[in-house]
Design an enzyme around this catalytic site. Structure first.
Site, PDB file in Angstrom:
ATOM      1  N   ARG A 174      -1.413 -28.811  32.359  1.00 48.90           N
ATOM      2  CA  ARG A 174      -2.407 -28.881  31.265  1.00 48.90           C
ATOM      3  C   ARG A 174      -2.538 -27.521  30.553  1.00 48.90           C
ATOM      4  NH1 ARG A 174      -1.659 -33.085  32.837  1.00 48.90           N
ATOM      5  NH2 ARG A 174      -3.065 -34.792  33.325  1.00 48.90           N
ATOM      6  N   SER A 247     -11.246 -37.457  30.599  1.00 50.63           N
ATOM      7  CA  SER A 247     -11.812 -36.686  31.716  1.00 50.63           C
ATOM      8  C   SER A 247     -12.508 -35.456  31.157  1.00 50.63           C
ATOM      9  CB  SER A 247     -10.704 -36.232  32.671  1.00 50.63           C
ATOM     10  OG  SER A 247     -10.079 -37.353  33.208  1.00 50.63           O
ATOM     11  N   GLU A 343     -12.836 -29.897  30.648  1.00 52.61           N
ATOM     12  CA  GLU A 343     -11.440 -29.943  30.184  1.00 52.61           C
ATOM     13  C   GLU A 343     -11.354 -29.843  28.664  1.00 52.61           C
ATOM     14  OE1 GLU A 343      -8.553 -32.913  31.772  1.00 52.61           O
ATOM     15  OE2 GLU A 343      -7.927 -33.096  29.690  1.00 52.61           O
TER      16      GLU A 343
HETATM   17  C1  LIG Z   1      -9.841 -41.848  26.666  1.00 54.54           C
HETATM   18  C2  LIG Z   1      -9.065 -40.562  26.751  1.00 54.54           C
HETATM   19  C3  LIG Z   1      -8.044 -40.436  27.684  1.00 54.54           C
HETATM   20  C4  LIG Z   1      -7.297 -39.256  27.768  1.00 54.54           C
HETATM   21  N1  LIG Z   1      -6.299 -39.187  28.698  1.00 54.54           N
HETATM   22  C5  LIG Z   1      -5.535 -38.066  28.785  1.00 54.54           C
HETATM   23  C6  LIG Z   1      -4.449 -37.995  29.727  1.00 54.54           C
HETATM   24  O1  LIG Z   1      -4.171 -38.936  30.452  1.00 54.54           O
HETATM   25  N2  LIG Z   1      -3.735 -36.845  29.777  1.00 54.54           N
HETATM   26  C7  LIG Z   1      -3.994 -35.776  28.955  1.00 54.54           C
HETATM   27  O2  LIG Z   1      -3.280 -34.776  29.053  1.00 54.54           O
HETATM   28  N3  LIG Z   1      -5.010 -35.825  28.054  1.00 54.54           N
HETATM   29  C8  LIG Z   1      -5.778 -36.936  27.944  1.00 54.54           C
HETATM   30  N4  LIG Z   1      -6.818 -36.990  27.051  1.00 54.54           N
HETATM   31  C9  LIG Z   1      -7.086 -35.823  26.189  1.00 54.54           C
HETATM   32  C10 LIG Z   1      -6.427 -35.914  24.797  1.00 54.54           C
HETATM   33  O3  LIG Z   1      -5.968 -37.207  24.558  1.00 54.54           O
HETATM   34  C11 LIG Z   1      -5.262 -34.936  24.656  1.00 54.54           C
HETATM   35  O4  LIG Z   1      -5.677 -33.620  24.955  1.00 54.54           O
HETATM   36  C12 LIG Z   1      -4.660 -34.964  23.246  1.00 54.54           C
HETATM   37  O5  LIG Z   1      -3.454 -34.256  23.225  1.00 54.54           O
HETATM   38  C13 LIG Z   1      -5.609 -34.403  22.188  1.00 54.54           C
HETATM   39  O6  LIG Z   1      -5.039 -34.668  20.922  1.00 54.54           O
HETATM   40  P1  LIG Z   1      -5.907 -34.512  19.598  1.00 54.54           P
HETATM   41  O7  LIG Z   1      -4.974 -34.676  18.442  1.00 54.54           O
HETATM   42  O8  LIG Z   1      -7.061 -35.437  19.638  1.00 54.54           O
HETATM   43  O9  LIG Z   1      -6.363 -32.999  19.708  1.00 54.54           O
HETATM   44  P2  LIG Z   1      -7.820 -32.386  19.406  1.00 54.54           P
HETATM   45  O10 LIG Z   1      -8.801 -32.940  20.383  1.00 54.54           O
HETATM   46  O11 LIG Z   1      -8.123 -32.520  17.965  1.00 54.54           O
HETATM   47  O12 LIG Z   1      -7.576 -30.860  19.737  1.00 54.54           O
HETATM   48  C14 LIG Z   1      -7.388 -30.440  21.073  1.00 54.54           C
HETATM   49  C15 LIG Z   1      -6.964 -28.967  21.061  1.00 54.54           C
HETATM   50  O13 LIG Z   1      -5.686 -28.853  20.440  1.00 54.54           O
HETATM   51  C16 LIG Z   1      -5.739 -28.022  19.279  1.00 54.54           C
HETATM   52  N5  LIG Z   1      -4.864 -28.643  18.285  1.00 54.54           N
HETATM   53  C17 LIG Z   1      -4.879 -29.938  17.873  1.00 54.54           C
HETATM   54  N6  LIG Z   1      -3.866 -30.155  17.011  1.00 54.54           N
HETATM   55  C18 LIG Z   1      -3.210 -28.966  16.881  1.00 54.54           C
HETATM   56  C19 LIG Z   1      -2.070 -28.537  16.116  1.00 54.54           C
HETATM   57  N7  LIG Z   1      -1.379 -29.385  15.355  1.00 54.54           N
HETATM   58  N8  LIG Z   1      -1.685 -27.238  16.211  1.00 54.54           N
HETATM   59  C20 LIG Z   1      -2.343 -26.369  17.030  1.00 54.54           C
HETATM   60  N9  LIG Z   1      -3.427 -26.708  17.753  1.00 54.54           N
HETATM   61  C21 LIG Z   1      -3.844 -28.001  17.683  1.00 54.54           C
HETATM   62  C22 LIG Z   1      -7.205 -27.958  18.871  1.00 54.54           C
HETATM   63  O14 LIG Z   1      -7.505 -26.741  18.230  1.00 54.54           O
HETATM   64  C23 LIG Z   1      -7.902 -28.085  20.227  1.00 54.54           C
HETATM   65  O15 LIG Z   1      -7.951 -26.806  20.839  1.00 54.54           O
HETATM   66  C24 LIG Z   1      -7.581 -38.168  26.910  1.00 54.54           C
HETATM   67  C25 LIG Z   1      -8.609 -38.297  25.960  1.00 54.54           C
HETATM   68  C26 LIG Z   1      -9.339 -39.480  25.868  1.00 54.54           C
HETATM   69  C27 LIG Z   1     -10.397 -39.614  24.816  1.00 54.54           C
END
Ligand SMILES: Cc1cc2nc3c(=O)[nH]c(=O)nc-3n(C[C@H](O)[C@H](O)[C@H](O)COP(=O)(O)OP(=O)(O)OC[C@H]3O[C@@H](n4cnc5c(N)ncnc54)[C@H](O)[C@@H]3O)c2cc1C
Length: 351
Positions: A174, A247, A343
């Site tokens: 992670r 989580s 997280e």
């Molecule tokens: C129901 C649920 C289940 C999940 N299950 C998992 C799982 O099984 N495994 C897991 O690893 N995660 C899981 N997550 C967490 C999440 O899905 C991941 O972390 C995902 O990659 C976040 O993507 P996002 O586009 O929503 O990023 P955001 O939430 O918008 O951003 C997360 C971080 O990434 C940065 N960021 C986003 N896009 C960029 C970019 N293009 N360039 C640079 N920085 C960027 C942001 O600044 C922030 O710090 C889960 C979340 C939910 C809601």
């Protein structure tokens, strides 16, 4: 005010923008400015725009791993570039370049429907492709970083395009170089390599049992994807139905000696060995044993299905959600002497 530059300028800018539909915890925060980038080549123009002058910048994907504890006064930049392109297939693996604004789950399903295996265990993880390298998303024993060949990004500090090969991404559990320097590099595209050689990865957390349950003995990648979808759907609340960020607490790492003492008092506490004389404890168990599973304060709650999941039952503010998370942390600390860490990224005054 909305400045629509998508056609000509490759980005759109919106002042005083609502973030409610841009974070899966459904927090009704606002951003001073919100920029959507539709063309990576337009990033220098966007950064030179007077509306952004002198403002702090925050990068945001689909908001599935963030908690806004209040409004964000600066400018939020969201990649909205789309496109999936097969770069080549040398007979042993296929290289695929994906724009940062694609949905991760759509991309995984695209790979499976085009006969490329490897990402099936990572199906149904919310969020964008651009955020996947950020915390090296992982699930059911597989991590995205194993399949990432390179990452294209825009260096927001030095204003230039940068390429990271896999080693430079410094992927860990992670973790990545991007996570350690948030908002430094705007990830614009990710190139994956998916090897032809494939073996099922089904030894983790119930996948094998789920396949058995549905009568599959020799699974193909799509069977594993279906099994993971079943497991995830049963376990995690759907953010479309109830606001959550997956989580919310990490499994804590503690000195092995402390874990042993805790296990002597609580033999049911799940515990795994970790490097450097540490041990990883189950945060879900600690929270449930502290009496917080299913807890609710106003519209802020802890899921009754999964103790790790902070939920918004309706109109909880980011402050209220964070306050409940803090109470959980303090409660677990008072009972077990272990401080849980969130997280998701906590954004706002209270962070
Ligand atoms: C129901 C649920 C289940 C999940 N299950 C998992 C799982 O099984 N495994 C897991 O690893 N995660 C899981 N997550 C967490 C999440 O899905 C991941 O972390 C995902 O990659 C976040 O993507 P996002 O586009 O929503 O990023 P955001 O939430 O918008 O951003 C997360 C971080 O990434 C940065 N960021 C986003 N896009 C960029 C970019 N293009 N360039 C640079 N920085 C960027 C942001 O600044 C922030 O710090 C889960 C979340 C939910 C809601």
């Amino acid at each position: 005010m909305s400045l629509d530059g998508a056609g000509a300028a490759g980005f759109t800018l919106l002042e005083n923008a609502s973030l409610r539909d841009r974070n899966t915890l459904r927090v009704d925060a606002r951003a001073g400015w919100l920029a959507e980038v539709h063309d990576a080549n337009a990033i220098p123009d966007l950064l030179g725009h007077p509306a952004l002058h002198g403002k702090p910048l925050l990068l945001l994907g689909e908001g599935s791993n963030v908690l806004f504890t209040g409004d964000y006064a600066g400018a939020i930049v969201t990649p909205a570039m789309r496109g999936v392109e097969v770069l080549g297939d040398d007979g042993t693996s296929t290289r695929i370049r994906v724009a940062a604004g694609e949905h991760w789950d759509d991309f995984v399903r695209w790979t499976l429907s085009h006969g490329h295996a490897g990402l099936e265990n990572l199906i149904l993880i919310p969020g964008s492709v651009g955020a996947a390298p950020m915390q090296n998303i992982g699930a059911y024993g597989v991590e995205a970083g194993e399949f990432i060949e390179s990452v294209e990004a825009f260096d927001m500090r030095e204003h230039r395009v940068v390429h990271f090969d896999n080693a430079r991404c410094e992927f860990g559990y992670r973790d990545s170089v991007f996570k350690r320097h948030p908002d430094r590099w705007l990830i614009t595209a990710v190139t994956f390599h998916l090897p032809r050689a494939w073996a099922p990865r089904i030894d983790y957390a119930g996948v094998r049992d789920e396949l058995k349950r549905v009568g599959i003995e020799r699974p193909a990648p799509v069977h594993i994807a279906d099994a993971v979808v079943n497991l995830r759907t049963r376990k995690l609340p759907d953010p479309k139905l109830i606001g959550n960020a997956g989580s919310f607490f990490k499994n804590p790492l503690v000195p092995a000696a402390q874990a042993e003492r805790l296990r002597a008092q609580h033999p049911q506490l799940p515990c795994w060995p970790a490097p450097n004389d540490l041990a990883k404890l189950s945060a879900a168990w600690l929270i449930e044993a502290s009496g917080f599973k299913g807890a609710r304060e106003g519209d802020a709650g802890i899921s009754s299905r999964h103790a790790l999941v902070l939920v918004n039952h309706g109109h909880a503010s980011g402050e209220e959600l964070w306050a409940l998370a803090q109470r959980v942390r303090e409660g677990v600390h008072a009972r077990f002497g272990v401080m849980l860490e969130p997280e998701p990224r906590i954004i706002g005054a209270a962070a």
